[in-house]
Each structure stands twice: as C-alpha cells, then as structure tokens.
Write an enzyme that holds these catalytic residues in place. Sequence first.
Site, PDB file in Angstrom:
ATOM      1  N   SER A  50     -57.524-108.091-132.605  1.00 30.38           N
ATOM      2  CA  SER A  50     -58.761-108.804-132.972  1.00 30.38           C
ATOM      3  C   SER A  50     -59.889-107.789-132.802  1.00 30.38           C
ATOM      4  CB  SER A  50     -58.989-110.005-132.065  1.00 30.38           C
ATOM      5  OG  SER A  50     -57.920-110.895-132.160  1.00 30.38           O
ATOM      6  N   LYS A  68     -62.002-113.800-137.755  1.00 28.15           N
ATOM      7  CA  LYS A  68     -61.393-114.025-136.436  1.00 28.15           C
ATOM      8  C   LYS A  68     -62.474-114.190-135.361  1.00 28.15           C
ATOM      9  CE  LYS A  68     -58.396-113.913-132.993  1.00 28.15           C
ATOM     10  NZ  LYS A  68     -57.420-114.963-132.721  1.00 28.15           N
ATOM     11  N   LYS A 103     -64.639-110.553-125.260  1.00 26.74           N
ATOM     12  CA  LYS A 103     -64.729-109.460-126.246  1.00 26.74           C
ATOM     13  C   LYS A 103     -64.903-110.021-127.655  1.00 26.74           C
ATOM     14  CE  LYS A 103     -60.946-108.422-127.885  1.00 26.74           C
ATOM     15  NZ  LYS A 103     -60.099-108.784-129.038  1.00 26.74           N
TER      16      LYS A 103
END
Length: 296
Positions: free
Chosen positions: A96, A171, A240
């Site tokens: 990701s 995403k 993150k």
Amino acid sequence: MNVSFLGLGAIGAPMARHLAKSPFVLSVWNRTAERARAFGESTGARVAESPADAARNAAVVITCLPTSREVEALLDGEQGLLAGVASGSLFIDCTSGDPTTSRRIASRLAERGIAFMDAPVSGGVSGANQGTLTVMCGADPDTLERARPVLEAFGKKIVLCGPVGSGDAVKAVNQALLGIHIWALSEGLVALSKAGVSASVALDVINASSGRSNVSQNLFTERVVTRAFPRTFKLALLEKDVTIAAEFTRENRVPSPLTQAAADLLRVARAELGEEADHVEAVKLIERWAGCEVTG
Ligand code: NDP
C-alpha cells in the site's frame, strides 16, 4: 513462467502461498531470512539469497513491503533488484504505497525497459488466505493484462484504477474511511458504555441501521466485544495509509479536515500503543482517555 515474491509479512506470505500452488515457478526473498527458509520448506518455493537473486530470470517480480520507501530502497546496490531484473520483465508492487514514489519507481524502471504497476490489495489476511483479495491497479491497460494471470492467483476483484499511482491513491482513500470508521465508532461505543449501554446491544442496532460499516459489522463485533484483538494489520500501517490519504487530498487541493484529523489521531495512537499494536486497538486509546472500557 518464473515469478518472484519479496516480502513475506502478514499479508505477503499468504499471497505468495497461492503463487506457490499455481503453475508458476516461485522464488521468494524476505529481509529476515529465517521466514523465507520456513516458507520455502513448507511450499517448495526457491529461497533467493538477495533481491537481485530473486529477480534474476523472473518474468514477474512482486513486492509487498510496509511502504514505498522500502520498495525504492530495495532497487539499488550490488544485491538490489535492479542488479538482477531483466529488461522486458514486469514489476508489480502490492505494497500500500504512495502515488508519488510509485511514479518515481515506474520512471526509473521504464529507463531499463521494465514495466511497473502499483497493485495494493484489500481484504485483509483472511482474504489473502482465501485468495479473494481486491487488487487496485495503477497501470496502463496492456500492463494489467500481462499481470492479470499472476494477480488472479490471490485476487478475486481486479480493478484498473488509472495510470501508475492510481491504485495507491484509491487504497489510501479506502484506508482513510477505515480509520475514520474505527475512530468514530470507538468514540460512540465508549460513550454508550459509560452511559450504561452495552456494545453488543448498540452494535445489534447499528448493524441493522444506516450507520453500519465493515468496522461495526465485523471488526468490532469480533474483536472489541470479545476483547480478542488478534494482530492481523498493524495500527502503524493504518497510520501510514491515512497519512498518504491526507497528503493526497492536500496535493490535489481538496479541503479535507476529517482525513487530516484521522491521520493526526492515528499518529498519536501509534505513538501511545506501539509499533506492534493492531489497528482495531486504537479503541484502547479512547478508552484510556475516557477512563472507561467498552463493555460487551
Ligand atoms: P508486515 O509488517 O507483517 O510485513 C512487512 C514485510 O516487509 C516483512 O516481510 C518484512 O520483513 C518486510 N520489510 C520491512 N521492512 C523492510 C525493509 N526495510 N527492507 C526489506 N523488507 C522489509 O506487514 P504486512 O504484510 O501486514 O503489510 C505489507 C503491506 O501490505 C503494507 O503496505 C500494508 O499496508 C499492506 N496491507 C496489509 C494488510 C494486512 O491485513 N496485514 C491488508 C492490506 C494491505 P521482515 O520479515 O524482515 O520483518
């Protein structure tokens, strides 16, 4: 066809296991060599000695690392991926990642005749085990068609989102929604518990009502009510991801106070709860602040 997979973490290992069972000839590499050795023993995959060794003779190289930074760092050096990867091959990054770094990696690889696509996944460890992941692809259509047979080993829904970086962007937005749902439901359930309403009762209502989400229907029911908190997806990784979403909305000059707040709050949660905490454990921070645990 030779395929190599680098990064046998919580989600990478079950993804690679499907490739080991497919007709592809699989090589694996992992930073902690012991994990790769154990994977090779249980699946028959070849264990590579370095990223360069993994990439040698591979038509397709797949990475699944924490962030794009680690992927980019793996390219260089005597034992780096670029030392082994052949012109004409295809590099699929299932990390990701962040769109800007993915675009930079793609242009470096293009100089050597190597195609790149960002292909982050969703569906969690259970989806990886079942081979039913959703794969969000950032690539040109021809590259996706080359990648499709490999992606189908672990992916059920494979979607072309747009050019390189688009998979990462979709995403990140999905992850921002996950983070916001976890945080908002935590606030609500802690308040309800403090007021004497049990979480099971509240979730029973919410899951039959318009506020329901995957977080209320699955995550909180299975993990918070039971206090099981299995560690499947690190809070650090969610922080993150939401930070990438916050940067992405800012770069596109879209006012996004909710996404920015979610990124900030998850950063605090990560600092308080540690690098190994699961993402659903973020509820524990609100419980601490409120002095009240969610009651089952
Ligand atoms: P883990 O922390 O379980 O595994 C990370 C992997 O990356 C390990 O193989 C680790 O090696 C390797 N690694 C870490 N740092 C480096 C480095 N500097 N150089 C080389 N290798 C490194 O993470 P996950 O498997 O959970 O996540 C991987 C990616 O997939 C992330 O981007 C995450 O956001 C995404 N993702 C995860 C999901 C999940 O449910 N877990 C769901 C969907 C996406 P080592 O064994 O040595 O630590």
